[in-house]
Design a protein around this motif. Structure first.
Motif, PDB file in Angstrom:
ATOM      1  N   PRO A  70     -21.808 -49.264-133.017  1.00 40.23           N
ATOM      2  CA  PRO A  70     -21.494 -49.879-131.729  1.00 40.23           C
ATOM      3  C   PRO A  70     -21.706 -48.924-130.556  1.00 40.23           C
ATOM      4  O   PRO A  70     -21.656 -47.703-130.725  1.00 40.23           O
ATOM      5  CB  PRO A  70     -20.007 -50.227-131.875  1.00 40.23           C
ATOM      6  N   GLY A  71     -21.934 -49.491-129.389  1.00 42.09           N
ATOM      7  CA  GLY A  71     -22.020 -48.722-128.156  1.00 42.09           C
ATOM      8  C   GLY A  71     -23.366 -48.079-127.930  1.00 42.09           C
ATOM      9  O   GLY A  71     -24.195 -47.956-128.827  1.00 42.09           O
ATOM     10  N   ALA A  72     -23.558 -47.665-126.695  1.00 45.06           N
ATOM     11  CA  ALA A  72     -24.800 -46.998-126.298  1.00 45.06           C
ATOM     12  C   ALA A  72     -24.771 -45.551-126.759  1.00 45.06           C
ATOM     13  O   ALA A  72     -23.720 -44.912-126.810  1.00 45.06           O
ATOM     14  CB  ALA A  72     -24.969 -47.058-124.787  1.00 45.06           C
ATOM     15  N   THR A  73     -25.933 -45.043-127.099  1.00 46.59           N
ATOM     16  CA  THR A  73     -26.102 -43.632-127.425  1.00 46.59           C
ATOM     17  C   THR A  73     -27.077 -43.023-126.426  1.00 46.59           C
ATOM     18  O   THR A  73     -27.645 -43.727-125.592  1.00 46.59           O
ATOM     19  CB  THR A  73     -26.562 -43.454-128.897  1.00 46.59           C
ATOM     20  N   ASP A  74     -27.292 -41.733-126.513  1.00 48.05           N
ATOM     21  CA  ASP A  74     -28.120 -41.027-125.542  1.00 48.05           C
ATOM     22  C   ASP A  74     -29.614 -41.218-125.754  1.00 48.05           C
ATOM     23  O   ASP A  74     -30.375 -41.419-124.820  1.00 48.05           O
ATOM     24  CB  ASP A  74     -27.772 -39.541-125.524  1.00 48.05           C
ATOM     25  N   VAL A  75     -30.054 -41.151-127.016  1.00 48.23           N
ATOM     26  CA  VAL A  75     -31.483 -41.233-127.324  1.00 48.23           C
ATOM     27  C   VAL A  75     -31.647 -41.795-128.731  1.00 48.23           C
ATOM     28  O   VAL A  75     -30.802 -41.568-129.597  1.00 48.23           O
ATOM     29  CB  VAL A  75     -32.166 -39.844-127.200  1.00 48.23           C
TER      30      VAL A  75
END
Length: 168
Positions: A70-75
């Motif tokens: 879940p959720g946004a990650t950096d790359v």
């Protein structure tokens, strides 16, 4: 070397309307970093890579779809031809793959680490390129090898100490 960018803006006016973290995406700088990586890691000049810039919602969707997290990650890195580092005599040739950067996450990580968002985007790009070349950091010896290569590339490129590694 063929680097293509997929950006959420088409004009300088559109970019000016986006948050500052997107204005930190310096495509010329990232292209120069990729060029140095191609030279250092012996990738043929005709090798292709793409860099996409996405918002947190898009990154969260990719993160769930591809990693089940879940959720946004950096790359995120999406290898294509499973290339590995070449040699001076036999450089690797093909489609390296896709790098997907999320500037809002990168900006928060940069602030926490005490460096610029641009430095963070360079760090994430170098990190992702290494993943595209088959590097990983799940085991300590792999992590040491990968982060040493990442740091060496960034220090040569930036002409100073590399930014502190961050992890989403």
């Amino acid at each position: 070397m063929s680097v293509s960018f997929d950006l959420p803006w088409d004009t300088a006016g559109e970019l000016a309307q986006l948050p500052a973290c997107y204005r930190a995406v310096d495509t010329e700088q990232l292209e120069a970093l990729v060029a140095l990586a191609f030279t250092r890691w012996h990738l043929h000049p005709d090798t292709e890579v793409s860099i996409a810039v996405v918002d947190e919602e898009q990154m969260a969707e990719l993160h769930v779809q591809w990693l089940g997290l879940p959720g946004a990650t950096d790359v995120m890195s999406f290898p294509m031809d499973e290339l590995r580092e070449g040699t001076a005599e036999e450089p690797s040739l093909g489609v390296l793959g896709d790098v997907v950067l999320c500037p809002p996450v990168a900006e928060r990580q940069a602030q926490a680490a005490g460096h610029s968002t641009q430095d963070e985007l360079c760090l994430l790009t170098a990190h992702s390129l290494l993943h595209l070349l088959g590097h990983d950091h799940s085991e300590e010896d792999e992590r040491t090898r990968m982060f040493t290569a990442q740091r060496a590339l960034l220090e040569e490129f930036l002409g100073r100490d590399a930014p502190v590694e961050t992890m989403a």
